[in-house]
Design a protein around this motif. Structure first.
Motif, PDB file in Angstrom:
ATOM      1  N   PHE A  94       0.920  -1.475   0.443  1.00  0.00           N
ATOM      2  CA  PHE A  94       0.146  -0.485   0.101  1.00  0.00           C
ATOM      3  C   PHE A  94       0.677   1.216   0.133  1.00  0.00           C
ATOM      4  O   PHE A  94       0.532   2.514  -0.950  1.00  0.00           O
ATOM      5  N   VAL A  95       1.814   1.344   0.689  1.00  0.00           N
ATOM      6  CA  VAL A  95       2.831   2.553   0.689  1.00  0.00           C
ATOM      7  C   VAL A  95       3.575   2.890  -0.345  1.00  0.00           C
ATOM      8  O   VAL A  95       3.773   3.461  -1.061  1.00  0.00           O
ATOM      9  N   VAL A  96       3.732   1.600  -0.730  1.00  0.00           N
ATOM     10  CA  VAL A  96       5.194   1.881  -2.368  1.00  0.00           C
ATOM     11  C   VAL A  96       3.478   2.244  -3.230  1.00  0.00           C
ATOM     12  O   VAL A  96       4.306   3.308  -4.342  1.00  0.00           O
ATOM     13  N   THR A  97       2.843   1.521  -4.099  1.00  0.00           N
ATOM     14  CA  THR A  97       1.924   1.858  -4.865  1.00  0.00           C
ATOM     15  C   THR A  97       1.081   3.086  -4.498  1.00  0.00           C
ATOM     16  O   THR A  97      -0.024   3.233  -5.524  1.00  0.00           O
ATOM     17  N   ASN A  98       1.443   3.668  -3.499  1.00  0.00           N
ATOM     18  CA  ASN A  98       0.068   5.182  -3.272  1.00  0.00           C
ATOM     19  C   ASN A  98       0.753   6.334  -4.512  1.00  0.00           C
ATOM     20  O   ASN A  98      -0.459   6.947  -4.415  1.00  0.00           O
ATOM     21  N   LYS A  99       1.754   6.155  -4.750  1.00  0.00           N
ATOM     22  CA  LYS A  99       2.169   7.329  -5.769  1.00  0.00           C
ATOM     23  C   LYS A  99       2.226   6.742  -6.732  1.00  0.00           C
ATOM     24  O   LYS A  99       1.865   5.543  -7.870  1.00  0.00           O
ATOM     25  N   GLY A 100       1.600   8.362  -7.965  1.00  0.00           N
ATOM     26  CA  GLY A 100       1.877   7.327  -9.499  1.00  0.00           C
ATOM     27  C   GLY A 100       0.190   7.342 -10.378  1.00  0.00           C
ATOM     28  O   GLY A 100      -0.534   7.129  -9.896  1.00  0.00           O
ATOM     29  N   ALA A 101       0.435   7.731 -11.478  1.00  0.00           N
ATOM     30  CA  ALA A 101      -1.221   8.016 -12.271  1.00  0.00           C
ATOM     31  C   ALA A 101      -0.633   8.272 -13.589  1.00  0.00           C
ATOM     32  O   ALA A 101      -0.169   9.242 -13.493  1.00  0.00           O
ATOM     33  N   GLY A 102      -1.773   8.024 -14.525  1.00  0.00           N
ATOM     34  CA  GLY A 102      -1.594   8.691 -15.681  1.00  0.00           C
ATOM     35  C   GLY A 102      -1.678   9.866 -15.372  1.00  0.00           C
ATOM     36  O   GLY A 102      -2.592  10.065 -15.282  1.00  0.00           O
ATOM     37  N   GLU A 103      -1.258   9.899 -17.178  1.00  0.00           N
ATOM     38  CA  GLU A 103      -1.928  11.697 -17.148  1.00  0.00           C
ATOM     39  C   GLU A 103      -2.637  11.804 -18.089  1.00  0.00           C
ATOM     40  O   GLU A 103      -2.189  12.003 -19.702  1.00  0.00           O
TER      41      GLU A 103
END
Length: 273
Positions: A94-103
């Motif tokens: 959960f911590v590692v995947t908390n950031k990042g998303a497509g623009e």
């Protein structure tokens, strides 16, 4: 006297033992029949998982049903460590995947992905040359871009721009919109000077089918977006698995207490109750 908790632990571990057989068989099949390095990559972890589940299930089965107290103690100790491990992995995911998303891109159906938007830990994994070479090889072998080209071979540029591409297709199979390249087909673009310095991946792009944008930062970002989605699903499954482990561990503790009580009775009266 029949102990319900002992029987329940025995039944649960028998089911786990049955589950371990196809997992172990699948790992052996991958090691023997895998035609590519990417397929064989999973054989050792799958075999290890199958053997681990089988050994733990046998220990729990014998310890609970045959009243072998020391074996049941070992089983509970391993289960406790497993609960801690699953809990830590779930929190980490959960911590590692908390950031990042497509623009989102104006006027386009697909998104574009930037490596810097994702966690530093994930970035370090794909920025490692040895790791990325293996991943890159798997992406090429999967023909993710060849399938995209075959699907949209006769699609005009305006229609292609409205397509909802996957993260890997957007990041690895086409150049960034910022490059301003001229569209020929989904995996072939004519380079020009307009915008080529606006994005670090513009010079990396190559129309060769085994190169394309597989070495681009956007491709690594697209992969991480897939990893992020997969890990979040795994984390949810882990929560369910964690609850199951805690229940089994609690029942196992009751069975262990029953075994200790029976051992004490045997020492006092000379026979098992």
């Amino acid at each position: 006297m029949v102990r319900c908790s002992n029987n329940l632990v025995g039944i649960l571990n028998f089911l786990v033992f049955l589950l371990s057989i196809p997992i172990l068989a699948g790992g052996i099949w991958l090691s023997q029949k895998g035609s590519t390095e990417c397929e064989r990559f999973l054989d050792k972890p799958v075999i290890a998982l199958g053997v681990f589940l089988m050994v733990v299930a046998i220990a729990g089965l014998i310890g609970s049903c045959c009243r072998v107290t020391w074996l049941l103690w070992v089983y509970l100790f391993v289960m406790f460590l497993l609960i801690l491990l699953v809990f830590c992995i779930t929190v980490f995911a959960f911590v590692v995947t908390n950031k990042g998303a497509g623009e989102a891109i104006a006027g386009k159906g697909y998104k574009e992905y930037r490596l810097g938007d994702y966690s530093d830990w994930l970035q370090n994994r794909v920025n490692n040359g040895k790791n990325w070479n293996k991943i890159r090889s798997c992406l090429v072998e999967s023909k993710v871009c060849s399938k995209l080209e075959a699907k949209f071979i006769d699609v005009p540029v305006n229609s292609f721009y409205q397509e909802h591409l996957t993260a890997l297709q957007s990041g690895c199979c086409k150049p960034s919109d910022a490059c301003g390249f001229e569209y020929v087909n989904p995996t072939t673009w004519n380079k020009n000077t307009t915008g080529t310095l606006a994005h670090p991946d513009c010079q990396t792009w190559d129309n060769a089918k085994d190169r394309l944008c597989f070495d681009c930062q956007s491709c690594k970002a697209g992969l991480l977006d897939n990893v992020k989605s997969a890990w979040k699903k795994v984390a949810i499954v882990n929560i369910i698995f964690l609850v199951f482990l805690i229940i089994v561990y609690s029942v196992g503790c009751c069975a262990f207490r029953n075994n200790k009580r029976d051992d004490s009775y045997t020492r006092t009266y000379g026979y098992k109750p």
